[in-house]
Design a protein around this motif. Structure first.
Motif, PDB file in Angstrom:
ATOM      1  N   UNK A   1       7.546   0.396  -0.637  1.00 18.31           N
ATOM      2  CA  UNK A   1       8.386   1.583  -0.516  1.00 18.31           C
ATOM      3  C   UNK A   1       9.058   1.923  -1.832  1.00 18.31           C
ATOM      4  N   UNK A   2       9.541   0.905  -2.525  1.00 21.85           N
ATOM      5  CA  UNK A   2      10.173   1.098  -3.825  1.00 21.85           C
ATOM      6  C   UNK A   2       9.173   1.647  -4.835  1.00 21.85           C
ATOM      7  N   UNK A   3       7.966   1.057  -4.860  1.00 17.81           N
ATOM      8  CA  UNK A   3       6.937   1.476  -5.813  1.00 17.81           C
ATOM      9  C   UNK A   3       6.467   2.903  -5.553  1.00 17.81           C
ATOM     10  N   UNK A   4       6.264   3.245  -4.271  1.00 22.49           N
ATOM     11  CA  UNK A   4       5.766   4.584  -3.933  1.00 22.49           C
ATOM     12  C   UNK A   4       6.749   5.673  -4.360  1.00 22.49           C
ATOM     13  N   UNK A   5       8.023   5.424  -4.124  1.00 19.32           N
ATOM     14  CA  UNK A   5       9.039   6.406  -4.520  1.00 19.32           C
ATOM     15  C   UNK A   5       9.101   6.538  -6.034  1.00 19.32           C
ATOM     16  N   UNK A   6       8.993   5.422  -6.756  1.00 14.97           N
ATOM     17  CA  UNK A   6       9.018   5.456  -8.218  1.00 14.97           C
ATOM     18  C   UNK A   6       7.795   6.180  -8.782  1.00 14.97           C
ATOM     19  N   UNK A   7       6.695   6.190  -8.028  1.00 12.02           N
ATOM     20  CA  UNK A   7       5.482   6.875  -8.477  1.00 12.02           C
ATOM     21  C   UNK A   7       5.503   8.368  -8.167  1.00 12.02           C
ATOM     22  N   UNK A   8       6.559   8.836  -7.514  1.00 14.62           N
ATOM     23  CA  UNK A   8       6.707  10.260  -7.271  1.00 14.62           C
ATOM     24  C   UNK A   8       6.543  10.705  -5.837  1.00 14.62           C
ATOM     25  N   UNK A   9       6.279   9.797  -4.932  1.00 15.41           N
ATOM     26  CA  UNK A   9       6.145  10.157  -3.526  1.00 15.41           C
ATOM     27  C   UNK A   9       7.527  10.202  -2.876  1.00 15.41           C
ATOM     28  N   UNK A  10       7.674  11.065  -1.896  1.00 12.13           N
ATOM     29  CA  UNK A  10       8.942  11.151  -1.182  1.00 12.13           C
ATOM     30  C   UNK A  10       9.081   9.953  -0.241  1.00 12.13           C
ATOM     31  N   UNK A  11      10.314   9.626   0.171  1.00  7.38           N
ATOM     32  CA  UNK A  11      10.480   8.528   1.133  1.00  7.38           C
ATOM     33  C   UNK A  11       9.676   8.731   2.408  1.00  7.38           C
ATOM     34  N   UNK A  12       9.607   9.985   2.882  1.00  5.01           N
ATOM     35  CA  UNK A  12       8.839  10.264   4.100  1.00  5.01           C
ATOM     36  C   UNK A  12       7.353  10.008   3.879  1.00  5.01           C
ATOM     37  N   UNK A  13       6.823  10.428   2.746  1.00  4.80           N
ATOM     38  CA  UNK A  13       5.409  10.177   2.442  1.00  4.80           C
ATOM     39  C   UNK A  13       5.131   8.673   2.334  1.00  4.80           C
ATOM     40  N   UNK A  14       6.073   7.949   1.741  1.00  2.00           N
ATOM     41  CA  UNK A  14       5.903   6.504   1.603  1.00  2.00           C
ATOM     42  C   UNK A  14       5.824   5.829   2.970  1.00  2.00           C
ATOM     43  N   UNK A  15       6.689   6.249   3.881  1.00  2.00           N
ATOM     44  CA  UNK A  15       6.692   5.675   5.227  1.00  2.00           C
ATOM     45  C   UNK A  15       5.429   6.053   5.986  1.00  2.00           C
ATOM     46  N   UNK A  16       4.958   7.283   5.790  1.00  2.00           N
ATOM     47  CA  UNK A  16       3.728   7.716   6.464  1.00  2.00           C
ATOM     48  C   UNK A  16       2.524   6.889   6.010  1.00  2.00           C
ATOM     49  N   UNK A  17       2.505   6.504   4.745  1.00  2.00           N
ATOM     50  CA  UNK A  17       1.442   5.617   4.256  1.00  2.00           C
ATOM     51  C   UNK A  17       1.405   4.333   5.092  1.00  2.00           C
ATOM     52  N   UNK A  18       2.593   3.756   5.318  1.00  2.00           N
ATOM     53  CA  UNK A  18       2.651   2.504   6.064  1.00  2.00           C
ATOM     54  C   UNK A  18       2.365   2.702   7.543  1.00  2.00           C
ATOM     55  N   UNK A  19       2.733   3.854   8.087  1.00  2.00           N
ATOM     56  CA  UNK A  19       2.484   4.126   9.502  1.00  2.00           C
ATOM     57  C   UNK A  19       1.008   4.348   9.791  1.00  2.00           C
ATOM     58  N   UNK A  20       0.331   5.098   8.919  1.00  2.00           N
ATOM     59  CA  UNK A  20      -1.042   5.524   9.198  1.00  2.00           C
ATOM     60  C   UNK A  20      -2.073   4.608   8.553  1.00  2.00           C
ATOM     61  N   UNK A  21      -1.920   4.344   7.254  1.00  2.00           N
ATOM     62  CA  UNK A  21      -2.918   3.524   6.553  1.00  2.00           C
ATOM     63  C   UNK A  21      -2.731   2.057   6.901  1.00  2.00           C
ATOM     64  N   UNK A  22      -1.511   1.548   6.763  1.00  2.00           N
ATOM     65  CA  UNK A  22      -1.163   0.170   7.135  1.00  2.00           C
ATOM     66  C   UNK A  22      -2.184  -0.813   6.580  1.00  2.00           C
ATOM     67  N   UNK A  23      -2.314  -0.800   5.253  1.00  2.00           N
ATOM     68  CA  UNK A  23      -3.369  -1.602   4.625  1.00  2.00           C
ATOM     69  C   UNK A  23      -2.843  -2.551   3.559  1.00  2.00           C
TER      70      UNK A  23
END
Length: 251
Positions: free
Chosen positions: A40-62
């Protein structure tokens, strides 16, 4: 007749429950939370929003693949190449379901199977295999759903906390942020060191060499695919221990 009924009742009550699955998932949860936080920390630092970061974990979960796909997308890689790269990294998951099915003797419920199959990560697969090896009669789909669901929710929870902290609160603590950013490389290094054995040295050498060629001549996605392909090819072509003994004997 009464003896048979008592035996059936004892067998039923001794089967693993949903609550037991929550308890059995605790080691996985403890391992998931810090890594998910780092994602979550890395995704936000790379420019993704917190919501997008959470969606990655919800859907991809990889797991580690989420770090890769966010890094590729933030670097401007096309969505198709990023998706194919992650699919190549996680192709091993295709084998998890059939591997478990060969050990499961009870009849499966299609709806329940679809739920726990989504959460069939490396760690959940290992926990389920251990349960089946110890006592197949205790394994239940309710237990499986419980351990898969709890692990998934813990991964999402860790991502949420990491995304929130990555959006500003850790700016005044660069040392903490740097240590969390190093968590993924350290995790990968521990896996490599744990899996490294002398008979696998050729596989590691080929995979690393192919990755270096890919990143020097082409790009990071090509390096990942080249490393995966080279390692798999080396594993297929490498002589088995029995074959090596025969070769030495002939010599």
């Amino acid at each position: 007749m009464q003896s048979q009924t008592a035996h059936d009742t004892c067998t039923t009550t001794s089967r693993a429950t949903f609550a037991e699955g929550i308890f059995d998932s605790l080691p996985i949860v403890i391992g998931y939370l810090p890594v998910a936080f780092a994602f979550g920390l890395s995704a936000v630092k790379l420019g993704f929003t917190p919501l997008e970061s959470v969606l990655f974990s919800c859907i991809i979960y990889a797991g580690a693949s989420q770090f890769v796909i966010t890094a590729l997308l933030s670097a401007g890689t096309s969505l198709w190449i990023a998706a194919l790269t992650v699919m190549a990294m996680d192709i091993r998951h295709i084998l998890y379901g059939p591997a478990l099915r060969t050990r499961i003797l009870s009849r499966l419920n299609p709806r329940k199977t679809a739920i726990w199959a989504f959460g069939l990560t490396d760690e959940v697969f290992a926990a389920a295999t251990t349960k089946l090896v110890r006592d197949q009669r205790r394994w239940t789909e309710n237990w499986m759903i419980s351990i898969a669901l709890t692990s998934w929710l813990s991964w999402i929870a860790g991502t949420v906390v990491g995304a929130v902290f990555g959006n500003g609160p850790l700016d005044d603590y660069p040392a903490i942020e740097a240590s969390l950013t190093f968590m993924l490389p350290a995790l990968f290094l521990s896996f490599v060191l744990a899996a490294f054995k002398r008979q696998q040295s050729l596989i590691f050498a080929v995979a690393i060499g192919a990755s270096l060629v890919g990143v020097l001549l082409f790009s990071i996605p090509v390096a990942i695919l080249a490393g995966i392909g080279g390692g798999c090819l080396a594993a297929l072509l490498q002589p088995r221990p029995a074959e090596l003994k025969e070769i030495k004997h002939e010599q």
